[in-house]
Motif scaffolding. Structure first.
Motif, mmCIF file in Angstrom:
data_model
loop_
_atom_site.group_PDB
_atom_site.id
_atom_site.type_symbol
_atom_site.label_atom_id
_atom_site.label_comp_id
_atom_site.label_asym_id
_atom_site.label_seq_id
_atom_site.Cartn_x
_atom_site.Cartn_y
_atom_site.Cartn_z
ATOM 1 N N MET A 74 63.790 27.624 25.193
ATOM 2 C CA MET A 74 62.787 28.200 24.290
ATOM 3 C C MET A 74 61.748 28.922 25.131
ATOM 4 O O MET A 74 61.612 28.660 26.332
ATOM 5 N N SER A 75 61.017 29.815 24.509
ATOM 6 C CA SER A 75 59.993 30.566 25.223
ATOM 7 C C SER A 75 58.805 29.654 25.537
ATOM 8 O O SER A 75 58.640 28.599 24.907
ATOM 9 N N PRO A 76 57.957 30.040 26.490
ATOM 10 C CA PRO A 76 56.756 29.240 26.759
ATOM 11 C C PRO A 76 55.902 29.017 25.518
ATOM 12 O O PRO A 76 55.379 27.918 25.306
ATOM 13 N N ARG A 77 55.756 30.041 24.685
ATOM 14 C CA ARG A 77 54.952 29.894 23.465
ATOM 15 C C ARG A 77 55.579 28.864 22.521
ATOM 16 O O ARG A 77 54.888 28.008 21.961
ATOM 17 N N GLN A 78 56.899 28.936 22.337
ATOM 18 C CA GLN A 78 57.576 27.947 21.492
ATOM 19 C C GLN A 78 57.455 26.550 22.093
ATOM 20 O O GLN A 78 57.311 25.556 21.365
ATOM 21 N N PHE A 79 57.510 26.455 23.400
ATOM 22 C CA PHE A 79 57.438 25.175 24.096
ATOM 23 C C PHE A 79 56.102 24.486 23.827
ATOM 24 O O PHE A 79 56.050 23.271 23.630
ATOM 25 N N VAL A 80 55.027 25.253 23.815
ATOM 26 C CA VAL A 80 53.711 24.684 23.541
ATOM 27 C C VAL A 80 53.607 24.209 22.089
ATOM 28 O O VAL A 80 53.017 23.161 21.809
ATOM 29 N N ILE A 136 59.104 34.496 30.984
ATOM 30 C CA ILE A 136 59.761 34.224 29.700
ATOM 31 C C ILE A 136 61.270 34.105 29.885
ATOM 32 O O ILE A 136 61.907 33.197 29.328
ATOM 33 N N HIS A 137 61.856 35.008 30.685
ATOM 34 C CA HIS A 137 63.306 34.985 30.887
ATOM 35 C C HIS A 137 63.751 33.689 31.556
ATOM 36 O O HIS A 137 64.677 33.015 31.071
ATOM 37 N N GLU A 138 63.117 33.327 32.680
ATOM 38 C CA GLU A 138 63.539 32.124 33.409
ATOM 39 C C GLU A 138 63.253 30.864 32.607
ATOM 40 O O GLU A 138 64.077 29.951 32.550
ATOM 41 N N PHE A 139 62.071 30.790 31.997
ATOM 42 C CA PHE A 139 61.696 29.601 31.244
ATOM 43 C C PHE A 139 62.645 29.392 30.068
ATOM 44 O O PHE A 139 63.131 28.274 29.838
ATOM 45 N N THR A 140 62.929 30.466 29.341
ATOM 46 C CA THR A 140 63.822 30.357 28.186
ATOM 47 C C THR A 140 65.228 29.963 28.618
ATOM 48 O O THR A 140 65.894 29.160 27.945
#
Length: 314
Positions: free
Chosen positions: A274-280, A265-269
């Motif tokens: 955005m978080s992985p969940r938001q990205f989806v 979550i930290h690296e992706f955001t």
């Protein structure tokens, strides 16, 4: 790691090259001609229909420099040096260290090619570090924009346009007597595809150089230190998996490149904004197009996909 939801799709646009099984947009993209493979990573044509007053807000995160010819649509990019506008123009995009906000109004056509890391150095072009997260007209670094636009016959086919771009690069290769990218850069690019969780020290050993030389060569040809390049590659593979444009059999392997969910979550955001969940949950049509093209290139480079063969997500 399995995707918990189908990636969101923007209902206002209609990609003319079709969609994936998940409904994500596709471009026409292919490998370069064999004689250009040391310098050119990928070529693409994207044609999308949208209402004339509709503005698509999205973003890009590319691991290499691009020449993009915007034949239709009104484009806007938020770059490291400010907001850039483009219409019917050829632009040079340096690689991105983080997601770059992009917007386009109306139906659009984009034609372009991705340059392999080290290609600009070999061809006597711009230094990547000076163009990281930047977008400029191509005349600032090489061929004037208007000359490139004139190469592309509006009545031509997508393949005609790509052949014209290949001819332009072929002439630049001839002018430097076919000078090749640094072998260290070539080997490191393969590592970013195969094992971006590798440590920089191990990568240097695989490339046959000490860590200081690897740092110097990769910073020159990628525009960023090797640790950041590997970190970005991990995020790009994860983003591709989440958008449904990756080999689904790699999901667990991609997830294991992160220590735990908080690390992911930290690296992706940090890199995608955005978080992985938001990205989806958020439509990402432009970014999905570039991710799909990169994954096709990656699988071909790893000899897991033959050029022109059906891709796992189609």
């Amino acid at each position: 790691m399995q995707r918990k939801n189908r990636p969101a799709v923007d209902p206002a646009i209609a990609p003319q090259q079709g969609v994936t099984r998940d409904g994500q947009p596709l471009s026409y993209n292919r490998a370069p001609a064999a004689d250009l493979a040391p310098w050119v990573a990928r070529l693409y044509v994207t044609k999308v229909q949208a209402p004339a007053d509709y503005t698509l807000a999205c973003g890009l995160l590319n691991d290499t420099a691009f020449i993009r010819v915007q034949l239709a649509g009104k484009w806007r990019a938020d770059t490291a040096t400010g907001r850039v506008f483009s219409e019917n123009e050829a632009m040079f995009f340096g690689p991105q260290s983080r997601r770059m906000p992009i917007a386009v109004t109306g139906s659009f056509i984009s034609v372009g090619l991705a340059l392999r890391p080290g290609a600009c150095t070999a061809l006597g072009g711009p230094r990547m570090g000076e163009f990281l997260d930047r977008v400029v007209p191509t005349g600032a670094v090489a061929t004037p924009s208007e000359r490139i636009v004139e190469m592309l016959d509006p009545a031509g086919s997508p393949e005609d346009w790509l052949l014209a771009l290949e001819g332009m690069i072929r002439e630049q290769v001839r002018q430097v007597d076919g000078r090749l990218p640094d072998p260290v850069t070539v080997m490191f690019e393969e590592i970013t595809f195969r094992d971006p969780g590798m440590s920089v020290t191990t990568a240097a050993a695989e490339c046959g150089v000490d860590r200081r030389k690897l740092e110097r060569v990769i910073s020159r040809d990628f525009g960023m230190p090797p640790k950041q390049v590997l970190r970005r590659a991990r995020a790009l593979d994860m983003a591709s998996h989440l958008r449904g444009v990756a080999d689904r059999n790699e999901g667990d392997e991609i997830a294991l490149r992160y220590y735990d969910e908080s690390h992911l979550i930290h690296e992706f955001t940090d890199l995608l904004g955005m978080s992985p969940r938001q990205f989806v949950k958020t439509p990402q049509p432009l970014l999905t197009l570039t991710l799909e093209s990169r994954q096709a290139r990656r699988l071909e480079a790893l000899h897991r996909l033959q050029p022109g063969a059906p891709r796992p997500w189609e």
